[in-house]
Structures are given as structure tokens and as C-alpha cells.
Design an enzyme around this catalytic site. Structure first.
Site, PDB file in Angstrom:
ATOM      1  N   CYS A 330       0.836  -1.201   0.000  1.00 25.00           N
ATOM      2  CA  CYS A 330       0.000   0.000   0.000  1.00 25.00           C
ATOM      3  C   CYS A 330       0.876   1.258   0.000  1.00 25.00           C
ATOM      4  O   CYS A 330       1.734   1.406  -0.857  1.00 25.00           O
ATOM      5  CB  CYS A 330      -0.966  -0.048   1.178  1.00 25.00           C
ATOM      6  SG  CYS A 330      -2.262   1.215   1.130  1.00 25.00           S
ATOM      7  N   ILE A 331       0.701   2.166   0.954  1.00 26.67           N
ATOM      8  CA  ILE A 331       1.490   3.397   0.972  1.00 26.67           C
ATOM      9  C   ILE A 331       2.980   3.091   1.110  1.00 26.67           C
ATOM     10  O   ILE A 331       3.830   3.860   0.616  1.00 26.67           O
ATOM     11  CB  ILE A 331       1.026   4.328   2.109  1.00 26.67           C
ATOM     12  CG1 ILE A 331       1.691   5.702   1.991  1.00 26.67           C
ATOM     13  CG2 ILE A 331       1.278   3.711   3.466  1.00 26.67           C
ATOM     14  CD1 ILE A 331       1.211   6.701   3.030  1.00 26.67           C
TER      15      ILE A 331
END
Length: 596
Positions: A330-331
């Protein structure tokens, strides 16, 4: 509907419970009055959005009055006809509801929604009202496409909020439970509501799981390992080997710092960390700090230098290797792409291969987050972080929840606050509620530079004296995305991978969503995946012409990783390099609960 027993004892008990409700209501008022609160602009769009929508609607009415009349008459006709049919059914058939040919909706699964005239009438009128609102939004033609997308989202939020299931007097499940328990369910529900408010300083975050059912290191996050390094940003955990020999090149996993790392180690049966150890890898995982206001000035560059670069260097020292394999989720995958560009510019070839789990690097299509990525909301977040130093986890949790409001807000709220039920002992939902704050500076760099301006995939992202670009991501890479991911839409992830400079790219599309598509162990044989070597195609064509495979993508990735992980050597244990072990996994940082 359940009938209230007529004896005095039950009536007396119900009256006692009603008195308890009055007392709890006073406690509720105190909690709300002491609420710390947050910037009001984070609660809803500014009035300009609805003013513009109204102006567009009436402008259409002036230029095309027939269309407006058609809308209004259609709604009036349906509403009056519905009332007439209900009256006729009652007159002709007694206490019987008219048939409801409308679409099925699991919110209305109680048989009384179909058989009881009162509940049936309310349900059908709600459906008529909902259709009228959607039609009005769809026909707001003279409206900016971005504003129309936002209007559609927020109007749907209103529709969901106004569902009769969300109110005591119009929810037969709640009323039946109240009668069956002589009002005790309402008392317990109010106690649950107050407890959740008190736990979040007056902010309402619906508790999805029973927090008392889980203990880190005991029945969740139980893979054996040790914290081998710690700084102000993160801990590095090295896991105990589960094979006599391991691959020479270690694997370092960077999880997202919006949540905790143990999504990859919920329990032995679905732990990716354990599974990788069983395949013969020396596995390291970063456990990020849960920041407080003292981290206000921590930016993305701190995550790069004191997070990624520091962890990479420590793992190289521990394993005595010049190169390692890395994963970003993800991030953390978004940031990994920037790190790879950063390292290339530094002439650092520490990374042999990179794997991306549901990682956005091209934000040109903001998808379901469009309503929250416009200036009114981002300005509100900026004011919030200036005030608190952090973007509180509660704000992010609420935003994510309202993307699936019926499942993650209203349904659990009804069960907890109106029916007095305890939340389930579900490990995934427990993890979901164990969020983390974001440092103020980092949050604004991410929201402005990446999400709003999409700099990484267009002009380049300036960070720490480096101009970071996707074309410099040239190591062998493996990207996994998820078909129904509403956080990192797979087609957007695909575009980002296409912009990367690597000549050795593998792209996989897993079935299911942001979590279940990744935490998809082979033993479950649950979700399949798609592959296609031609990454020049559009995302839709890539999937359409790709090959579907039953089962988890984990073995496919392991086969790819195996080829890039060197020869087999005797297994490494934490501490073999002579350093002092700081503590057992899962460490200290993961235990820090988010607070504001």
C-alpha cells in the site's frame, strides 16, 4: 412481532431499564459535551457543492421544464400510488402488506418488512425516495464532472443514513429485541455507545471487533522472532527460521504505516510471514512507530532515510549481504517506488528485487477517494494537523469506513448501539480497528504532492534534495493488485507499473479486495488470480486477454522470488551476528495505540 408479557414483573423490569436509559443519557451528554472535536470541514462538503447542484438542477428545469415536471410527477405518482395500494391491501385483505416487487436488500431481511403493513410501507417509501434522489443527481447535467462525482457520493451517504433500519422506531429487529429483553438490549446498547465515545474522546468510531478477545503475541501476531533494531521511526523484526536451510538473500517487508504490520501475521493459518519462513526465507519486517504530536515535523524524507534506508542497511549488516529483496504494501509500496529512484540517484544497488502489494504510484484517477481529495477536505485536514501535529487515526478510520458505510458503520452500529450486542471476536476486524496516526508534515506531502498533484507519475516528486521519478524504478519487480480493491484500484496500480523503468516486470491481479486479495494463503484455495506478460495493453485488455489461475498467487510469487534469492545456506537465527536482541516479536511499537 414478539408480544410483551403482561405480568407486572416484566413491566416493572422494563420500567427499571428505562430509568437506566435516562441515567445513561445524562452520561452520554457529558461525553459529547467534553468532545475534543476536529475541524468541521472534515464532516461534510462545503455548502457550495449542494448550492451548485441545486443551481444546475433548476437551470435544467428552466431550459427543459418538461424534464423537471417528469421528475416531480414521477415521484409524486409513485408515492401516492404506493399509499393507495397499501390502503387497498389493508381494506381488502385485512392486516396484510401489499407485494413488494423491488430489489432485494439484506438490510430488510426480517420477514416483517414484507408481511407487516407498517414496516412494508416504510420500506417501500424509502426505496421510492432513494430512487428519486439518485435520479435527480443523475440528471444534474450542467455540473462539473468532479462536483457531480462528489454529489453522487454524498447523496448516497444521505440515502444510506436515512434508511429506516437505522432508527429504533422503524427497525423491527431492534423493537423485537427490546421487547424480548424487557428493554435490557437498549441499556446495553447505550452502554456500548458511551464506551466507544469515551474511548475516542467523544469521536464516534464504531467498534467492529471485541478488543478483549485478542492479545498481541499471544493469539495474534504470534510468529517467533526478535526485534533486532530500533530507532525513532521503526523497529526491525527478524523472524526465527522454520527450515534448516534458507536462501542467501534475505527478504525485508515494509508494511503500511497507516495500519499495523500484523495484518501479515494474524494467525498461523493465514500468516504470510510464517509461510515465507516455511519456504526457506530469512524474513524481516518493519514495525512502524505510531506517532504522536512530537512527530509533527516528520516528513516522507524521514520515512525514507530513517525507515527504508536504515532498515535496508541493518538487514544487509545482519545477513552479511550486499543486496536484499524488498516488499512494499500500500502506501509503503508507493514510498518504495520513491526509495528505488532515490537509491539509483545515490548509486546504491542494495535492492535485488522489489515486490509491490496493492501500491498506487499513479494517482491520476482518484477513484472512490475523489470526494475526500478536493481542496475543501484537504484544507480541513491541513488545519487539523496544524492544530494537533498529526492526522489522527480516527479521521482516517472514519473516511475508510464511509466508503462502505452500510457494512462498516450502520450495520455494526445497529447491532452494538440499538440491540446491545457485543462485537464479534474477529481478528481481521480487530486489526482494522488498531489504526495509527500520521505525522502532520508527512500527511500533507502525501495528500498534496502525490494524491492531488500526482507528481510522482508526471513531473516527478521532490524530496530530500532528490527529484524522484518512476522511470528510475529499474530493478526486477513483481506487482500484486486486487480486483475489487476500493483503496488502491488495480487499474490505477497497473498504470503506475507501466510507467516504471524495469525491463523485468511481472504483474498479477488477485481476486477479492485490498486485504483478502493479499492475505490469501494457498491452504484456503479461495481466491484465484490473473496473469499476462504483455504490459503494453490497457488494463481492461490485459485482464480480458490474460490467463486465469485457480488458487493463491503466493506460490507463483515464491517461484519468482526463489530465482532472485541466491543459494541455500544454513539457517540464520536472530542474534547470530552477535548483536543484542532488544525483545521478542512483535515488539514495542506495535503495541502503541493511536491517541489524539
Amino acid at each position: 412481532m414478539s408480544e410483551l408479557k403482561a405480568d407486572g414483573q416484566n413491566l416493572e423490569k422494563m420500567n427499571e431499564n428505562f430509568k437506566k436509559i435516562e441515567e445513561l443519557s445524562q452520561r452520554l451528554l457529558r461525553v459529547i459535551s467534553n468532545r475534543k472535536g476536529h475541524n468541521a470541514s472534515l464532516d461534510a462538503p462545503g455548502p457550495e457543492l449542494f448550492a451548485n447542484a441545486a443551481a444546475a438542477y433548476w437551470k435544467e428545469g428552466v431550459s427543459n421544464p418538461a424534464r423537471l415536471i417528469e421528475h416531480q410527477m414521477g415521484y409524486w405518482t409513485k408515492a401516492v400510488t404506493h399509499f393507495m395500494e397499501a390502503q387497498q391491501a389493508f381494506a381488502m385483505h385485512g392486516f396484510k402488506a401489499p407485494e413488494n416487487p423491488g430489489p432485494s436488500d439484506r438490510r430488510f431481511k426480517n420477514p416483517l418488512w414484507e408481511t407487516h403493513p407498517y414496516f412494508n410501507f416504510i420500506k417501500q417509501q424509502y426505496q421510492i425516495n432513494s430512487d428519486a434522489i439518485r435520479a435527480a443527481v443523475d440528471d444534474a447535467v450542467d455540473l462539473d464532472p468532479m462536483e457531480k462525482k462528489r454529489l453522487k457520493y454524498f447523496s448516497q451517504q444521505i440515502i444510506d443514513m436515512m434508511a429506516p433500519t437505522n432508527y429504533l422506531a422503524t427497525n423491527p429487529d431492534v423493537l423485537e429485541k427490546a421487547l424480548e429483553t424487557e428493554g435490557e438490549s437498549l441499556v446495553k446498547g447505550l452502554e456500548n455507545l458511551i464506551a466507544d465515545l469515551e474511548a475516542n474522546d467523544g469521536e464516534l468510531v464504531v467498534k467492529l471487533a471485541d478488543e478483549k478477545a485478542f492479545a498481541l503475541g499471544e493469539n495474534i501476531a504470534t510468529s517467533e522472532g526478535s526485534v533486532v533494531f530500533r530507532n525513532r521511526m521503526m523497529e526491525v523484526i527478524q523472524y526465527k527460521p522454520l527450515t534448516e536451510q534458507v536462501h542467501e538473500i534475505p527478504l525485508l517487508i515494509f508494511p503500511p504505516w497507516i495500519n499495523k504490520f500484523y495484518i501479515l501475521d494474524l494467525k498461523a493459518q493465514n500468516s504470510l510471514i510464517r509461510w515465507l519462513s516455511e519456504q526457506g526465507y530469512t524474513v524481516f519486517v518493519v514495525s512502524w512507530i505510531n506517532p504522536d504530536a512530537t512527530y509533527a515535523d516528520v516528513g516522507m524524507e524521514d520515512y525514507v532515510l530513517d525507515g527504508y534506508v536504515a532498515a535496508i542497511n541493518e538487514v544487509k549488516k545482519i545477513t552479511d549481504q550486499k543486496q536484499i529483496n524488498v516488499v512494499g504494501y500500500c502506501i509503503a509500496g508507493t514510498t518504495l517506488a520513491m526509495v528505488l529512484s532515490w537509491l539509483k540517484q545515490e548509486g546504491d544497488n542494495s535492492i535485488k528485487s522489489a515486490t509491490f502489494f496493492t501500491a498506487l504510484t499513479d494517482f491520476s484517477d482518484q477513484g472512490e477517494f475523489t470526494p475526500f481529495l478536493q481542496n475543501d477536505f484537504i484544507d480541513g485536514i491541513e488545519e487539523e494537523v496544524k492544530d494537533k501535529g498529526i492526522l489522527p487515526s480516527v479521521i482516517m478510520a472514519r473516511t475508510f469506513s464511509y466508503l462502505r458505510s452500510n457494512d462498516l458503520v450502520y450495520s455494526p452500529a445497529i447491532k452494538s448501539y440499538m440491540m446491545g450486542e457485543a462485537p464479534p471476536a474477529f481478528d481481521l476486524l480487530y486489526w482494522n480497528g488498531d489504526g495509527a496516526n500520521l505525522p502532520g508534515k508527512m500527511a500533507m506531502q502525501y495528500l498534496r504532492g502525490l494524491c492531488q498533484r500526482n507528481e510522482l507519475s508526471t513531473t516527478g516528486f521532490d524530496l530530500g534534495g532528490h527529484h524522484l521519478v518512476l522511470d528510475e524504478v529499474d530493478v526486477p519487480l513483481f506487482a500484486v493488485t486486487c480486483e475489487t480493491d476500493h483503496i488502491a484500484a488495480w487499474k490505477d496500480c497497473y498504470r503506475g507499473v507501466q510507467l516504471m523503468g524495469s525491463k523485468d516486470r511481472t504483474f498479477v491481479l488477485s481476486e477479492s479486495g485490498h486485504i483478502a486479495g493479499i492475505v490469501n494463503p494457498p491452504s484456503k484455495n479461495k481466491y484465484g488470480h490473473y496473469t499476462n506478460d504483455d504490459l503494453t495493453l490497457s488494463a481492461s485488455d490485459w485482464q480480458q486477454s490474460g490467463e486465469y489461475h485457480k488458487g493463491s498467487w503466493w506460490p507463483r510469487w515464491e517461484k519468482w522470488l526463489n530465482k532472485r534469492s541466491g543459494k541455500m545456506i544454513p539457517a540464520r537465527n536472530p542474534g547470530d551476528d552477535g548483536r543484542k536482541l532488544l525483545e521478542d516479536a512483535p515488539g514495542t511499537y506495535v503495541r502503541i495505540r493511536a491517541s489524539i
